[in-house]
Design a protein around this motif. Structure first.
Motif: not given
Length: 606
Positions: A141, A144, A148, A166, A171, A175, A178, A180, A182, A227
């Motif tokens: 997390y 994050m 994004l 994740a 997280l 996600l 949102k 996303v 995952v 990331t």
């Protein structure tokens, strides 16, 4: 529903086939009309639903059962993309209507599926694969906002074949809400930033190897990413140019071996292969490599994942693969390896420092924030400076507004005389004084300074926090119009000279002439009239601020800003070889650019 629909169309077709030609034509026309009408209605309903769900997408939206949704549109800064706008869904893959588009958030009144639904399976990966390729990153997390940003760059490039692993449930939930894609890595890791080189950092590295080893047997090509990197150009066509490669890896090379977009010349790459960006094909050799790499790391927790990769891949290096493709036989003599060109699959050094892609007039595909100082904060700051980091709208319109200034550096310090240790510190110290004044003024006026300091310190001991923005902030396309249009230029002047007095009167052109050597009281008194102005830019900070009148506040301010500087390294033939920068160097008459002479002197200036 799908089976019923097929039956209806099959029956209709049989009926049509038994009719006369004229009726066949009419029937076909009606059926096509129905088909197009249905498609139109479906599209309208879907678009309205998608638009509604996207409008509620928030910077850190989370499940209704825990954290509340924030109703904001999303901004994204990138030199080559629109500055402000809502995130739009990427197209759904063919024959996968059950799979939601990226950024399509679940209904607010819905419940999150159980964790077991997010397990990594071939079916889950298959839902997102396109052209047999899946693009994957993972994190906890604490990353994050990096994740994004990573996802947003890919969707802006029209890529939807991605998944995020994740490492903690916080997280995973964030996600999911949102929109996303995952999956759960089952790591149950801490949500905090682990720090480069820490034991938890090395644990994350092992998770990467386990992930690669798990995905490759599914039979899909895997583009594995850290990331802390962003995609600037669709890399898949480039990777497809090398269909014989088992593995294509980035590197820490800082000297170009090619001047075009070919693979780097493997014989000339002396730096480590970097595993923050690399592409794997599910071949026998690559699967064997992933398994052996995993086994080595799990057998010895002292081996860094990247070192382990380099050791086994370089176990055999050469000869070159037949043909002019830039590949080399590596690992077991069968693995075909290619090294992505460092000029366009950039490290932090080749992108931010050298701008190698500009020198060679090439378009970069990616930047990975290696070679950066100040940990995660430094990586985030570098991406913001390059205007490729994704921030919420309030980042660009902070309460209290912003403070900026134009650095003033004499030509003599920049160009004259010998360039040595003393001249370096003379140049830096001259600028440090200006930054110190700017920090003090920003603190007094409760404004965010457009500069470079980032550390978070408790207010009880260090006084009010001083917000910071990157130097390129005011040039960022995501800066809203209401901020750009609310601007005050301040020109420092010598009190007593023409039009230079302690007044809030501005010139006809809107410039405020303000006396230098002003104290805390003067700044607060005059600039209270401009509290609603979004941006105040000073012509200089040289001798702008005389000092605080509140001595307790000054003490806390000093404690804070002394920690904003680091060290210079390194003096040859001296241990230790570093020299500490000192924000208050000018208050020490005997200060010299010298490394510590004893262990007792080897500490920062606080």
């Amino acid at each position: 529903m799908g089976g019923e629909g097929n039956g209806i169309w099959r029956k209709a077709y049989q009926e049509v086939s038994n009719t006369k030609p004229l009726f066949l034509t009419i029937y076909a026309t009606v059926l096509v009309g129905i088909l197009f009408s249905s498609f139109y209605v479906f599209s309208a309903v879907y678009s309205a639903s998608e638009s509604s769900s996207l409008s509620s997408t928030a910077w850190l939206s989370s499940p209704p059962s825990s954290l509340s949704h924030v109703d904001q549109s999303l901004n994204f800064s990138h030199q080559a993309t629109p500055a402000v706008g809502s995130i739009t869904s990427t197209p759904r893959p063919p024959n996968s209507l059950q799979v939601k588009s990226i950024w399509e958030v679940p209904p607010h009144n819905s419940k999150m599926p159980p964790i077991k639904k997010f397990r990594l399976t071939k079916q889950l990966v298959e839902q997102r694969v396109k052209d047999n390729v899946i693009i994957v990153t993972f994190g906890n997390y604490a990353f994050m906002d990096f994740i994004l940003t990573w996802v947003k760059h890919l969707t802006d490039l029209g890529l939807s074949n991605l998944l995020v692993g994740a490492m903690d449930t916080k997280l995973l939930e964030a996600l999911y809400w949102k929109g996303v894609p995952v999956f759960d890595m089952g790591s149950r890791m801490s949500t905090a930033d682990v720090g480069w080189g820490s034991p938890t950092f090395h644990k994350m590295g092992r998770e990467k190897v386990i992930l690669i080893d798990a995905i490759l047997p599914f039979g899909y090509e895997l583009l594995m990413c850290d990331t802390d990197m962003v995609w600037l150009k669709n890399p898949l066509p480039y990777l497809a140019r090398y269909p014989d490669a088992d593995v294509l890896t980035s590197s820490d090379q800082v000297v170009p071996t090619v001047v075009d977009d070919r693979l780097d010349i493997w014989q000339e790459v002396g730096a480590a292969y970097n595993i923050g960006i690399f592409h794997w094909r599910p071949t026998e050799s690559s699967i064997k490599l992933a398994k052996e790499w995993k086994d080595i790391l799990l057998a010895d927790d002292k081996i860094w994942d990247q070192n382990g990769f380099n050791d086994i891949v370089r176990r055999q290096l050469g000869p070159a693969v037949e043909g002019d493709n830039g590949l080399v036989y590596a690992f077991d003599g069968n693995l075909k390896l290619g090294i992505l060109p460092a000029s366009i699959f950039c490290s932090g050094h080749t992108y931010f420092v050298q701008a190698m892609y500009q020198q060679l007039r090439l378009e970069p595909y990616a930047v990975h924030t290696t070679f950066q100082y100040a940990g995660t904060e430094g990586k985030r700051h570098r991406l913001r400076e390059a205007m490729v980091f994704y921030d919420p709208p309030d980042y660009y319109d902070a309460p209290g507004g912003f403070l900026s200034f134009k650095p003033s550096i004499p030509k003599s310090l920049l160009l004259d005389g010998e360039h040595n240790l003393e001249s370096h510190f003379s140049l830096v110290n001259y600028q440090i004084k200006q930054i110190r004044s700017a920090l003090a003024i920003a603190s007094l006026l409760n404004r965010v300074l457009v500069n470079v300091m980032l550390k978070q310190l408790p207010e009880e001991e260090f006084g009010p926090g001083i917000g910071i923005r990157e130097y390129s902030f005011l040039d960022n396309p995501s800066l809203p119009k209401q901020v750009k249009d609310s601007w005050l230029d301040v020109e420092l002047c010598q009190e007593g000279t023409q039009d230079c007095s302690s007044s809030n009167n501005t010139s006809p052109s809107g410039v405020l002439r303000f006396p230098n050597h002003s104290n805390e009281y003067m700044f607060k008194t005059i600039f209270s009239s401009f509290k609603d102005i979004k941006v105040i830019q000073f012509s200089s900070m040289q001798d702008a601020f005389l000092g605080f009148t509140d001595k307790k506040r000054e003490e806390k301010f000093r404690n804070r800003v002394k920690r904003y500087v680091g060290i210079w390294c390194c003096v040859e033939n001296h241990t230790p070889g570093h020299i500490y920068y000192d924000l208050y160097w000018d208050e020490k008459p005997d200060w010299k650019a010298m490394p510590p002479e004893t262990p007792e002197q080897d500490h920062p200036p606080w």
